[in-house]
Every structure is written in C-alpha cells, then in structure tokens.
Design a protein around this motif. Structure first.
Motif, mmCIF file in Angstrom:
data_model
loop_
_atom_site.group_PDB
_atom_site.id
_atom_site.type_symbol
_atom_site.label_atom_id
_atom_site.label_comp_id
_atom_site.label_asym_id
_atom_site.label_seq_id
_atom_site.Cartn_x
_atom_site.Cartn_y
_atom_site.Cartn_z
ATOM 1 N N ILE A 71 -7.699 -47.233 -17.411
ATOM 2 C CA ILE A 71 -7.651 -45.575 -17.386
ATOM 3 C C ILE A 71 -8.476 -44.785 -17.025
ATOM 4 O O ILE A 71 -8.755 -44.881 -15.779
ATOM 5 C CB ILE A 71 -6.508 -45.395 -18.808
ATOM 6 N N PHE A 72 -9.880 -45.452 -17.777
ATOM 7 C CA PHE A 72 -11.111 -44.354 -17.989
ATOM 8 C C PHE A 72 -12.329 -46.200 -18.225
ATOM 9 O O PHE A 72 -12.271 -46.824 -18.521
ATOM 10 C CB PHE A 72 -11.891 -43.812 -18.372
ATOM 11 N N GLU A 73 -13.142 -45.929 -17.366
ATOM 12 C CA GLU A 73 -13.962 -46.743 -17.232
ATOM 13 C C GLU A 73 -15.689 -46.062 -17.272
ATOM 14 O O GLU A 73 -15.959 -45.035 -16.778
ATOM 15 C CB GLU A 73 -14.276 -48.116 -16.253
ATOM 16 N N ILE A 74 -16.183 -46.294 -17.740
ATOM 17 C CA ILE A 74 -17.647 -46.361 -18.146
ATOM 18 C C ILE A 74 -18.330 -47.627 -16.870
ATOM 19 O O ILE A 74 -18.419 -48.431 -16.561
ATOM 20 C CB ILE A 74 -18.302 -47.276 -19.289
ATOM 21 N N GLN A 75 -19.330 -46.310 -16.724
ATOM 22 C CA GLN A 75 -19.831 -46.692 -15.549
ATOM 23 C C GLN A 75 -21.366 -47.082 -15.868
ATOM 24 O O GLN A 75 -22.386 -48.251 -14.926
ATOM 25 C CB GLN A 75 -20.348 -46.082 -14.470
ATOM 26 N N HIS A 107 -16.039 -43.101 -15.600
ATOM 27 C CA HIS A 107 -15.254 -42.351 -14.393
ATOM 28 C C HIS A 107 -13.940 -42.493 -14.691
ATOM 29 O O HIS A 107 -13.332 -43.758 -14.956
ATOM 30 C CB HIS A 107 -15.805 -42.789 -12.480
ATOM 31 N N PHE A 108 -12.196 -42.232 -13.649
ATOM 32 C CA PHE A 108 -11.062 -42.207 -13.293
ATOM 33 C C PHE A 108 -11.438 -43.772 -12.085
ATOM 34 O O PHE A 108 -11.471 -43.444 -11.248
ATOM 35 C CB PHE A 108 -10.401 -42.142 -13.096
ATOM 36 N N PRO A 109 -11.232 -45.036 -12.368
ATOM 37 C CA PRO A 109 -10.981 -46.029 -11.129
ATOM 38 C C PRO A 109 -9.738 -45.717 -10.120
ATOM 39 O O PRO A 109 -9.025 -45.459 -10.878
ATOM 40 C CB PRO A 109 -10.924 -47.486 -11.759
ATOM 41 N N ALA A 129 -8.680 -39.625 -22.646
ATOM 42 C CA ALA A 129 -8.857 -39.160 -21.090
ATOM 43 C C ALA A 129 -7.408 -38.589 -20.164
ATOM 44 O O ALA A 129 -7.586 -38.157 -18.767
ATOM 45 C CB ALA A 129 -8.828 -40.838 -20.348
ATOM 46 N N ASP A 130 -6.618 -39.577 -20.470
ATOM 47 C CA ASP A 130 -5.228 -38.827 -20.041
ATOM 48 C C ASP A 130 -4.842 -37.147 -20.322
ATOM 49 O O ASP A 130 -4.758 -36.734 -19.484
ATOM 50 C CB ASP A 130 -4.320 -39.365 -20.690
ATOM 51 N N GLU A 131 -5.510 -36.565 -21.255
ATOM 52 C CA GLU A 131 -5.269 -35.035 -21.959
ATOM 53 C C GLU A 131 -6.376 -33.988 -21.147
ATOM 54 O O GLU A 131 -6.300 -33.103 -19.791
ATOM 55 C CB GLU A 131 -5.571 -34.928 -22.898
#
Lengths: 165, 208
Positions: free
Chosen positions: B129-133, B113-115, B179-181
């Motif tokens: 920028i993104f995290e593994i949950q 997800h994106f925090p 993630a940005d794209e």
C-alpha cells in the motif's frame, strides 16, 4: 535467495520480521533457501478475486500458491538451468480469512499462519491433495516439515491437511 | 481596475458552474480524522500529523500539490454518468515520517510514497500500500538539515532490513491503516484547496 514479503491489506496487522523468520526456517527445512519466493498478504476481497479467477471458486480462502515451476513432482526439487529459474513462485496468504477462521475455531493465529505457509510451500513444490493418495503424500510431507519446525522452535504445530480427507 | 473581456465573462460563468459541480461531488465537507491520536496542523496545502508516544515524537508531513496521479481512462460503468467518475480521483502524496527520541539530537527521516498502480486493474494490486523510498538521519533542528548526510535508498535494499524498517514504522502507528486514512485526508484536503482556488480565480476574473 530473496524472500519478498508484501502486505496489500489493512484488515489484519502484520509483523513482517517474525513472518520472515518463520518462512526462512521452513525454506531451510525444505532445502530451498537458494530459491526466490514471494509471500503476499491479502484481504478476503483480493483472495476471493484470485480464487474466482484461477479456480472458478467464488469464495475467499486461506492460501493460494502460484508455482514458478509447474511440472515439479512432489518429492523432487526444481532443477533450474538459469539464475532466473531459482524461483519457487508466490504464495498469497488470505490473512483476513485465516484470522476469521482462528477466531471461530479458537486457534492461535500465528500458529495457523505458519502451518498455512508450510502448506503453501508444499504446493509450490508439486504437492497436491486432489486424491486420497496425493493427500497422504502431502500430509506426510507437512508432518515431516512441522516436526522439524517444532523441534527448532519448541512449538506443537500440526499439518493443515490433517483432517482434509 | 483591470481588463474585462468577453472571454473573462465566459470564464467567470464557467467557474460559477464548475464550483457548484465540485461542491456537489465533494465527499467530505469537513476533513476526515486519522485514528491513533494524531494532531493535525494544516498550512495551506501542507498537512502535518504529530503524535507523541513514550518519549518519542513522530510526525508525518505531506503536501497535496501534484499529488493526484494520472488516471487511466475507462469507459463509464453501467449506470454511472461520465462526470461521476471524477469523484474517484484520489490524492496519494509522498509523505515524510520523522521520528525523534526525546534524548537525541538526531531525527530518523523516512521518505515514503504510494506506488503507482501501473496496471490500472482494480483488485489486482501488486505492490505494498505504501513504500519507504529513502531513510536518513537529520539533525532535529530543521534548519540544520544537510544534503550530505548518508541516505539509504531502498531500491536495492536487503529485504530483511526493509521489513525491520516497516515494522519500526508500524509500531509507531504508520501502517497500512494509517496510509489509507492519510489518502482519505489528503484527497479531502486537495479537493477543498481546489475549490478554494476556483473561488479565488472566480473573484479575480469576475467582471465588475
């Protein structure tokens, strides 16, 4: 105790595992493995924003250190009273700036990243380089750390403060 | 047939204007590409990116429904009209990365997800920028997925293991650039679907 690495940028690819390994060796050499530490990789825009906010210098830089213990004297270690005080603080690595410098100076990026980390850690432990005397002390400390790191890893790293004065 | 009230007429006229405005601020007329050789397949609001590399299949799936976090209200910036702020809405969907090796019946599944930026301060991001949950193994056949397979939650995970997982994804093309794209693509897709929905709504409400 815990080393948290964050990568807030996408300009330079960052390998977290080798970065962690280097930092952990540096922590062990300094005798601060029991302290929490944050290392945050940022781009030029972010490091410039921090440099501007906290030092009133409006350009990007290679590293900014934010110590948890602000009154530690160089050469001493923090003396925590509570579990929450086992914290060195945060090191913001301007990875984009460092990479650009390496390209210009034809230096190895990962080597410079390592010496910058050593430099940042010294700042968290009270070392400064505002005067020549402070620089001498910091240079000697960085030299000592990197000599030990060179011995362990077979590298030939030199302190970031080498040509500062 | 159907009800045609004054309210419907006003609604229809409102939608005509709304659609016009939304098309005006549409950033991408066609969906932006993701670099790195990903094939894109879209089914309505769900997008799937697939890549094959050296005996592995990597897929990234996300749904643009409910993917726009609430925006902290700010005063319009100097020179910016209030309605121009709406083009700053970004879609940051949860996404699922599945890695399947050719010779394996199991797929390694990463829920990412994106925090949310809680401070709302630009330039002072304080999370990745993104995290593994969550991480789990699931059978490669989707219909066999179970709730009873062990799921690794990263909330209190050893940082070193987390770093290995992030480097694992980065090696497969799922890094901060990706993630940005993905956010660009998701935002464009969400906007496209929103405009389509408004057009369908206009057609449905339209007075005969």
């Amino acid at each position: 105790m815990s080393l948290a690495i964050q990568n807030l940028q996408k300009v330079i690819p960052i390998r977290r595992v080798p970065l962690r390994k280097k930092i952990e060796i540096l922590q062990k050499i300094l005798g601060v493995q029991q302290f929490d530490l944050g290392v945050i990789c940022v781009n030029n825009r972010t490091i410039q924003h921090l440099n501007s906010t906290y030092r009133k210098i409006h350009v990007p830089t290679d590293v900014l250190s934010f110590p948890f213990h602000e009154n530690v004297k160089a050469g001493e270690l923090p003396q925590p009273c509570f579990r929450e005080e086992y914290n060195l603080g945060d090191i913001f690595l301007g990875v984009e700036y460092i990479y650009q410098q390496c390209q210009e100076n034809k230096e190895d990026y990962y080597s410079i990243l390592t010496v910058t980390l050593a430099h940042g850690l010294c700042h968290l432990l009270g070392y400064k380089h505002s005067t020549e005397a402070e620089w001498q002390q910091m240079y000697q400390k960085e030299k000592q750390i990197l000599e030990e790191l060179n011995r362990i890893t077979g590298t030939n790293l030199q302190p970031l403060t080498k040509n500062l004065f | 047939g159907g009800l045609h009230t004054e309210g419907d007429k006003a609604f229809s006229e409102f939608l005509i204007n709304e659609i016009k405005e939304e098309k005006k601020i549409q950033k991408h007329k066609s969906l932006p590409k993701i670099s790195g050789g990903w094939e894109l397949d879209i089914q309505g609001t769900e997008a799937k990116l697939v890549r094959k590399v050296s005996g592995e299949k990597i897929s990234v799936t996300f749904n643009v429904n409910n993917s726009i976090p609430p925006v902290i209200e700010e005063e319009p910036q100097e020179g910016q009209k209030a309605d121009e702020q709406e083009s700053d809405l970004t879609s940051t969907p949860n996404f699922v990365v599945e890695v399947t090796k050719d010779d394996s019946k199991n797929t390694l599944v990463f829920d990412c997800h994106f925090p949310e930026d809680e401070t709302g301060n630009e330039g002072e991001e304080d999370s990745d920028i993104f995290e593994i949950q969550e991480v789990s193994f699931q059978p490669s056949e989707k219909s066999d997925w179970k709730e009873t397979n062990f799921t690794l939650n990263t909330d209190s995970l050893d940082w070193a293991l987390y770093d290995h997982l992030m480097d694992f994804l980065a090696d497969r093309g799922v890094d901060n650039t990706f993630a940005d794209e993905l956010v660009e693509l998701s935002t464009a897709l969400e906007h496209q679907e929103y405009i389509k929905f408004l057009e369908d709504l206009k057609g449905f409400v339209k007075c005969q």
